[in-house]
Design an enzyme around this catalytic site. Structure first.
Site, mmCIF file in Angstrom:
data_model
loop_
_atom_site.group_PDB
_atom_site.id
_atom_site.type_symbol
_atom_site.label_atom_id
_atom_site.label_comp_id
_atom_site.label_asym_id
_atom_site.label_seq_id
_atom_site.Cartn_x
_atom_site.Cartn_y
_atom_site.Cartn_z
ATOM 1 N N LYS A 36 15.201 -25.396 7.429
ATOM 2 C CA LYS A 36 16.490 -25.404 8.137
ATOM 3 C C LYS A 36 17.283 -26.644 7.735
ATOM 4 O O LYS A 36 16.732 -27.745 7.673
ATOM 5 C CB LYS A 36 16.265 -25.413 9.658
ATOM 6 C CG LYS A 36 15.731 -24.085 10.201
ATOM 7 C CD LYS A 36 15.595 -24.153 11.705
ATOM 8 C CE LYS A 36 14.856 -22.952 12.245
ATOM 9 N NZ LYS A 36 15.674 -21.775 12.457
ATOM 10 N N HIS B 254 5.932 -25.482 14.092
ATOM 11 C CA HIS B 254 7.323 -25.932 14.069
ATOM 12 C C HIS B 254 7.540 -27.252 14.839
ATOM 13 O O HIS B 254 8.138 -28.190 14.324
ATOM 14 C CB HIS B 254 8.251 -24.875 14.666
ATOM 15 C CG HIS B 254 8.073 -23.506 14.068
ATOM 16 N ND1 HIS B 254 7.817 -23.316 12.731
ATOM 17 C CD2 HIS B 254 8.115 -22.261 14.617
ATOM 18 C CE1 HIS B 254 7.716 -22.006 12.492
ATOM 19 N NE2 HIS B 254 7.882 -21.354 13.618
ATOM 20 N N ARG C 96 0.822 -1.223 0.000
ATOM 21 C CA ARG C 96 0.000 0.000 0.000
ATOM 22 C C ARG C 96 0.850 1.265 0.000
ATOM 23 O O ARG C 96 0.455 2.290 -0.515
ATOM 24 C CB ARG C 96 -0.858 0.017 1.261
ATOM 25 C CG ARG C 96 -2.186 -0.652 1.075
ATOM 26 C CD ARG C 96 -3.035 -0.437 2.281
ATOM 27 N NE ARG C 96 -2.269 -0.663 3.512
ATOM 28 C CZ ARG C 96 -2.795 -0.923 4.689
ATOM 29 N NH1 ARG C 96 -4.091 -0.984 4.810
ATOM 30 N NH2 ARG C 96 -2.058 -1.108 5.753
ATOM 31 N N GLU D 154 14.165 -20.368 23.386
ATOM 32 C CA GLU D 154 14.632 -19.074 22.893
ATOM 33 C C GLU D 154 15.000 -18.196 24.080
ATOM 34 O O GLU D 154 14.349 -18.270 25.131
ATOM 35 C CB GLU D 154 13.524 -18.386 22.094
ATOM 36 C CG GLU D 154 13.149 -19.129 20.841
ATOM 37 C CD GLU D 154 12.123 -18.346 20.033
ATOM 38 O OE1 GLU D 154 12.541 -17.625 19.121
ATOM 39 O OE2 GLU D 154 10.934 -18.445 20.338
ATOM 40 N N HIS E 79 8.997 -22.345 8.348
ATOM 41 C CA HIS E 79 10.415 -22.137 8.013
ATOM 42 C C HIS E 79 11.332 -23.159 8.675
ATOM 43 O O HIS E 79 12.456 -23.362 8.236
ATOM 44 C CB HIS E 79 10.860 -20.695 8.279
ATOM 45 C CG HIS E 79 11.145 -20.381 9.709
ATOM 46 N ND1 HIS E 79 10.167 -20.088 10.612
ATOM 47 C CD2 HIS E 79 12.307 -20.319 10.394
ATOM 48 C CE1 HIS E 79 10.718 -19.851 11.798
ATOM 49 N NE2 HIS E 79 12.017 -19.980 11.695
#
Ligand code: BG6
Length: 503
Positions: free
Chosen positions: A194, A251, A61, A228, A190
């Protein structure tokens, strides 16, 4: 085992060029495009996998012209590609392949003209990447169709969040499948891009060693950890999602599928995806009182992460979100009700602000059936295979050996250690590099099929509902630790412990 072999280098550097393409990226000024898509395409370009016959067409946009978008591309390469891989001449050519169309899919009066940029040549692959919110997938598909940009051989790439439950996921998929057939839809997870995750396939199906013992007769349990150290609070989306939807539904369940699936007949997309689907459909539902028994959710309090003091999740939230019950940690004892895995628990856990960033899969084998070492110092410990996904990618197989030297039979556990960094000298490609070009190749193996996605939601939804209906809050845990004590209790109740080697 540290294995240095020159031939490894030549194998890993083999580049197979792809057909020229027009990659249309909707959401071209967003974070995903800048951080992941542009750097990934740049790397593949630099490595010679495509050349200046291909085009990247940004759509969004925001009012920009080609030159302004090219500057954005240039800046994102400078920001997100390491200096050693940047060179001015390559960047200049890559940038010259990029152009831009201002377009608001939600407002027909402000539709832009993509037609002038797209090439009609059937040898030019046409791909649409939707780096936009899922509620815009439908209007974007309508725009593509109405303006005549659809081709039966075009591809569309979509990415999470693909719903917040089964019903919304069906709606999102329907909005795309009104225009595109399933063999045109590339759903990105994703993790499947890997290298270490793909290596799971190689480990299991390119070696004869593991498959005969890959079952409940020899495996005691499996652990999957995706830890994480970063926090979550400033991402608005996260509070709507939580760890279960953000990490487990996609995942972690994909990792679990690759560990647990039957050997597919080939690596053809549907052969593999059929097997993953069977695993998802064999997951024992966690419903009613089992939700409390088999799952633990947590939320971080303030603490310290990697040497710095960090705030609690609640403190990171805007005023109107304070008091949020969103989980930033989840642990689950999952079971797969089939012949191969009966009574082999899969303990999974993931969280933000944990002690370190570490993702790994641990296959814990059963004890030897009989020990001949009655007089040995140290009892034989069951073997363990640790597949390290990130960082410090590698595979460790813990074996028992005799401690060398005199002193009688002393048994000791040592890892046979395959470290990717020591074995391979080349840069490990980012997940998106592989996935973006698999779209051009028309190779769907590393993408989720619709039925997989829906089967995953079917298993997740009752857990979510159990939590929503429960009066308790997520258990607090101090930032920089391994999560709430309940997660430790979850596994220790079964006489087992989380593997924390090297953490
Ligand atoms: C994303 C999640 O899908 O994966 C993030 O939305 C998470 O919350 C990220 O941080 C983790 O990816 P990686 O590749 O860093 O392990």
């Amino acid at each position: 085992m540290t294995y240095h072999d020159r031939s490894l280098k030549s194998v890993s550097s083999r580049i197979i060029p792809v057909q020229p393409f027009d990659y249309v990226v909707f959401g071209a000024t967003g974070d995903l495009t800048k951080r992941k898509l542009i750097p990934a395409l740049y790397h593949r370009f630099k490595d010679g996998q495509f050349d200046d016959q291909s085009r990247i067409i940004g759509v969004s946009r925001t009012r920009l012209d080609d030159a302004a978008f090219q500057k954005l591309v240039h800046d994102s390469i400078h920001q997100f590609v390491e200096a050693e891989y940047r060179d001015d001449a390559t960047i200049a050519t890559f940038v010259s392949c990029c152009s831009y169309v201002t377009n608001d899919v939600a407002d027909e009066s402000r539709w832009g003209d993509l037609g002038a940029k797209l090439r009609d040549d059937p040898n030019v692959v046409r791909a649409f990447y939707m780096a936009i919110a899922p509620d815009l997938f439908g209007p974007t598909c309508d725009y593509i169709k109405a303006r005549g940009y659809y081709r039966r051989d075009a591809r569309v790439v979509i990415e999470k969040p693909l719903g917040h439950d089964l019903a919304s996921s069906i709606m999102i998929n329907d909005s795309v499948s009104r225009i595109f057939e399933e063999d045109q839809v590339y759903r990105i997870d994703h993790y499947l891009g890997k290298e270490t995750v793909q290596n799971l396939l190689a480990l299991r199906f390119a070696n004869v060693l593991f498959e005969p013992i890959w079952n409940s007769a020899h495996i005691d349990h499996v652990q999957i950890t995706v830890a994480e150290s970063v926090g979550a609070g400033t991402r608005g989306y996260y509070d709507e999602s939580g760890a279960l939807r953000d990490m487990v539904q996609n995942h972690i369940l994909q990792l679990l599928c690759l560990v647990a699936m039957e050997p597919p007949a080939s690596d053809a997309a549907n052969a593999l995806r059929d097997e993953k689907l069977k695993v998802l459909r064999s997951l024992k539902p966690i419903v009613g009182p089992d939700v409390q028994k088999l799952t633990v959710r947590g939320q971080y309090r303030n603490g310290s992460a990697e040497g710095a003091t960090v705030s609690a999740y609640q403190e990171e939230l805007p005023e109107d979100k304070k008091g949020s019950r969103t989980e930033t940690f989840v642990a689950i004892k999952a079971e797969i009700a089939n012949w191969r895995w009966a009574n082999v628990p899969f303990y999974i856990r993931t969280g933000k602000r944990l002690a370190t960033r570490a993702s790994e899969i641990v296959i814990q084998f059963r004890p030897i059936p009989h020990s001949i070492f009655n007089h040995a110092e140290g009892a034989p410990r069951p073997n363990r295979l640790v597949i390290r996904i990130q960082p410090d990618e590698g595979v460790k197989l813990f074996l028992m050996i005799k401690d060398p030297g005199p002193g009688g039979m002393r048994l000791r556990e040592v890892p046979l250690n395959l470290s990717f960094a020591e074995t391979f000298t080349e840069r490990t490609p980012e997940a998106y590099e592989r996935l973006l070009l698999d779209v051009v190749r028309g190779q769907q193996t590393l993408f989720m099929r619709r039925d997989e996605l829906e089967a995953a939601w079917e298993w997740i939804d009752p857990i979510r509902m159990g939590w929503d209906g429960a009066p308790d809050l997520p258990q607090p845990y101090t930032a920089g630790t391994w999560g709430p004590t309940g997660a430790i209790a979850l596994i220790e109740r079964d006489g087992r412990t989380w593997h924390e080697d090297g953490h």
